[in-house]
Scaffold this active site. Structure first.
Site, PDB file in Angstrom:
ATOM      1  N   TYR A 137       7.474   2.364  -8.263  1.00 49.95           N
ATOM      2  CA  TYR A 137       6.864   0.853  -8.360  1.00 49.95           C
ATOM      3  C   TYR A 137       6.145   0.615  -9.844  1.00 49.95           C
ATOM      4  O   TYR A 137       6.222  -0.514 -10.124  1.00 49.95           O
ATOM      5  CB  TYR A 137       5.641   0.853  -7.295  1.00 49.95           C
ATOM      6  CG  TYR A 137       6.071   1.058  -5.921  1.00 49.95           C
ATOM      7  CD1 TYR A 137       7.256   0.474  -5.427  1.00 49.95           C
ATOM      8  CD2 TYR A 137       5.453   1.877  -4.924  1.00 49.95           C
ATOM      9  CE1 TYR A 137       7.382   0.499  -4.137  1.00 49.95           C
ATOM     10  CE2 TYR A 137       5.616   1.786  -3.616  1.00 49.95           C
ATOM     11  CZ  TYR A 137       6.876   1.331  -3.119  1.00 49.95           C
ATOM     12  OH  TYR A 137       7.286   1.354  -1.907  1.00 49.95           O
TER      13      TYR A 137
ATOM     14  N   GLU B  44       0.876  -1.045   0.128  1.00 49.59           N
ATOM     15  CA  GLU B  44      -0.143   0.050   0.060  1.00 49.59           C
ATOM     16  C   GLU B  44       0.793   1.060   0.034  1.00 49.59           C
ATOM     17  O   GLU B  44       1.940   1.174   0.608  1.00 49.59           O
ATOM     18  CB  GLU B  44      -0.925   0.001   1.291  1.00 49.59           C
ATOM     19  CG  GLU B  44      -2.205  -0.781   1.359  1.00 49.59           C
ATOM     20  CD  GLU B  44      -1.825  -2.030   2.572  1.00 49.59           C
ATOM     21  OE1 GLU B  44      -0.853  -1.819   3.136  1.00 49.59           O
ATOM     22  OE2 GLU B  44      -2.773  -2.672   2.791  1.00 49.59           O
TER      23      GLU B  44
HETATM   24  C1  COA Z   1      10.637   6.444  -3.246  1.00 50.05           C
HETATM   25  C2  COA Z   1      12.137   6.179  -2.729  1.00 50.05           C
HETATM   26  C3  COA Z   1      12.116   4.814  -1.928  1.00 50.05           C
HETATM   27  C4  COA Z   1      12.694   5.989  -4.078  1.00 50.05           C
HETATM   28  O1  COA Z   1      14.241   5.854  -3.845  1.00 50.05           O
HETATM   29  P1  COA Z   1      15.401   6.199  -4.596  1.00 50.05           P
HETATM   30  O2  COA Z   1      16.409   5.232  -4.471  1.00 50.05           O
HETATM   31  O3  COA Z   1      15.770   7.708  -4.836  1.00 50.05           O
HETATM   32  O4  COA Z   1      14.900   5.740  -6.101  1.00 50.05           O
HETATM   33  P2  COA Z   1      15.807   5.451  -7.252  1.00 50.05           P
HETATM   34  O5  COA Z   1      16.963   6.315  -7.550  1.00 50.05           O
HETATM   35  O6  COA Z   1      15.989   3.928  -7.271  1.00 50.05           O
HETATM   36  O7  COA Z   1      14.885   5.933  -8.461  1.00 50.05           O
HETATM   37  C5  COA Z   1      13.878   4.661  -9.398  1.00 50.05           C
HETATM   38  C6  COA Z   1      12.837   5.372  -9.774  1.00 50.05           C
HETATM   39  O8  COA Z   1      11.702   5.880  -8.995  1.00 50.05           O
HETATM   40  C7  COA Z   1      11.316   7.028  -9.453  1.00 50.05           C
HETATM   41  N1  COA Z   1      11.638   8.092  -8.637  1.00 50.05           N
HETATM   42  C8  COA Z   1      12.637   8.159  -7.602  1.00 50.05           C
HETATM   43  N2  COA Z   1      12.539   9.362  -6.919  1.00 50.05           N
HETATM   44  C9  COA Z   1      11.965  10.137  -7.671  1.00 50.05           C
HETATM   45  C10 COA Z   1      11.303  11.445  -7.671  1.00 50.05           C
HETATM   46  N3  COA Z   1      12.121  12.295  -6.741  1.00 50.05           N
HETATM   47  N4  COA Z   1      10.634  12.106  -8.561  1.00 50.05           N
HETATM   48  C11 COA Z   1      10.064  11.240  -9.409  1.00 50.05           C
HETATM   49  N5  COA Z   1      10.275   9.962  -9.430  1.00 50.05           N
HETATM   50  C12 COA Z   1      11.134   9.451  -8.652  1.00 50.05           C
HETATM   51  C13 COA Z   1      11.658   7.220 -10.740  1.00 50.05           C
HETATM   52  O9  COA Z   1      10.908   6.351 -11.356  1.00 50.05           O
HETATM   53  C14 COA Z   1      13.238   6.598 -10.679  1.00 50.05           C
HETATM   54  O10 COA Z   1      13.458   6.064 -12.054  1.00 50.05           O
HETATM   55  P3  COA Z   1      14.508   7.272 -12.725  1.00 50.05           P
HETATM   56  O11 COA Z   1      15.517   7.837 -11.833  1.00 50.05           O
HETATM   57  O12 COA Z   1      15.171   6.296 -13.906  1.00 50.05           O
HETATM   58  O13 COA Z   1      13.488   8.435 -13.066  1.00 50.05           O
HETATM   59  C15 COA Z   1      12.574   7.316  -1.750  1.00 50.05           C
HETATM   60  O14 COA Z   1      12.248   8.478  -2.428  1.00 50.05           O
HETATM   61  C16 COA Z   1      12.162   7.144  -0.451  1.00 50.05           C
HETATM   62  O15 COA Z   1      12.728   6.504   0.446  1.00 50.05           O
HETATM   63  N6  COA Z   1      11.155   8.015  -0.313  1.00 50.05           N
HETATM   64  C17 COA Z   1      10.934   8.163   1.266  1.00 50.05           C
HETATM   65  C18 COA Z   1      10.102   6.821   1.783  1.00 50.05           C
HETATM   66  C19 COA Z   1       8.830   6.443   0.794  1.00 50.05           C
HETATM   67  O16 COA Z   1       8.203   7.164   0.559  1.00 50.05           O
HETATM   68  N7  COA Z   1       8.946   5.148   0.716  1.00 50.05           N
HETATM   69  C20 COA Z   1       7.881   4.474   0.061  1.00 50.05           C
HETATM   70  C21 COA Z   1       6.648   4.167   0.833  1.00 50.05           C
HETATM   71  S1  COA Z   1       5.410   3.248   0.235  1.00 50.05           S
END
Ligand code: COA
Length: 163
Positions: A131, A119
């Site tokens: 996702y 979720e």
């Molecule tokens: C969501 C989260 C896990 C992404 O982690 P991350 O290591 O920054 O993600 P990645 O670098 O592997 O990016 C993977 C993809 O996610 C998406 N993404 C990640 N950060 C993004 C941003 N700031 N804006 C838009 N898309 C984003 C993109 O599709 C990205 O692919 P791309 O870089 O080729 O565009 C991170 O921002 C986080 O921990 N957020 C806070 C906690 C959270 O919300 N967790 C999920 C709870 S359900």
């Protein structure tokens, strides 16, 4: 910090995360620090302790003393429920989440499980984008599932990955 980022990006370029450690209670100070920096409504100490006691899968990735990312996953008979999925704010946008997702898929597969579900807050567009990029599809919405500020609530989007 420059050196760190360089070696870190080399690891990711090779599609490798460091070997994770299972989360233990003595890691909860840095885990809670990251959790509070990453979420508007972070998990509390009790949520992590309960998950550890329940035997959930809770890998944590470190670079030396620095916490990079962690996840919490509950394994059911035919599916894995992803409960927490967090990259430390200082290390976001470097591919760690995509690497963690590959890890979780491999971990599930090695246990004969071919389905992951979760979720996510409807407003969490970063996570939803991740996702979708990882192959998850939207299965439905749980109305007013999460608290927001001022007594308001927001929907949860239910998503799953099946392979
Ligand atoms: C969501 C989260 C896990 C992404 O982690 P991350 O290591 O920054 O993600 P990645 O670098 O592997 O990016 C993977 C993809 O996610 C998406 N993404 C990640 N950060 C993004 C941003 N700031 N804006 C838009 N898309 C984003 C993109 O599709 C990205 O692919 P791309 O870089 O080729 O565009 C991170 O921002 C986080 O921990 N957020 C806070 C906690 C959270 O919300 N967790 C999920 C709870 S359900």
């Amino acid at each position: 910090m420059k050196l760190f980022r360089k070696s870190h990006s080399v690891l990711l370029k090779n599609n490798l995360l460091p070997t994770p450690q299972d989360m233990t209670q003595d890691m909860l100070t840095p885990v809670l620090r990251v959790e509070q920096g990453a979420y508007s409504h972070p998990w509390l100490m009790g949520n992590f302790v309960d998950s550890i006691v329940s035997g959930y899968h809770m890998p944590v990735w470190w670079h030396g003393d620095e916490l990079l990312c962690y996840l919490v996953a509950m394994r059911g008979a035919d599916e894995v429920h992803l409960l927490n999925f967090t990259v430390a704010p200082a290390h976001q946008r470097q591919g760690l989440a995509q690497a963690m997702m590959r890890y979780l898929r491999d971990w599930s597969l090695s246990r004969g499980v071919h389905s992951i579900w979760l979720e996510v807050r409807a407003s969490n567009q970063r996570a939803i984008a991740l996702y979708v990029a990882s192959g998850f599809v939207k299965d439905g919405v749980r109305p007013s599932y999460y608290p927001v500020h001022n007594g308001q609530r927001e929907d949860a989007v239910v998503m799953s990955l099946n392979w």
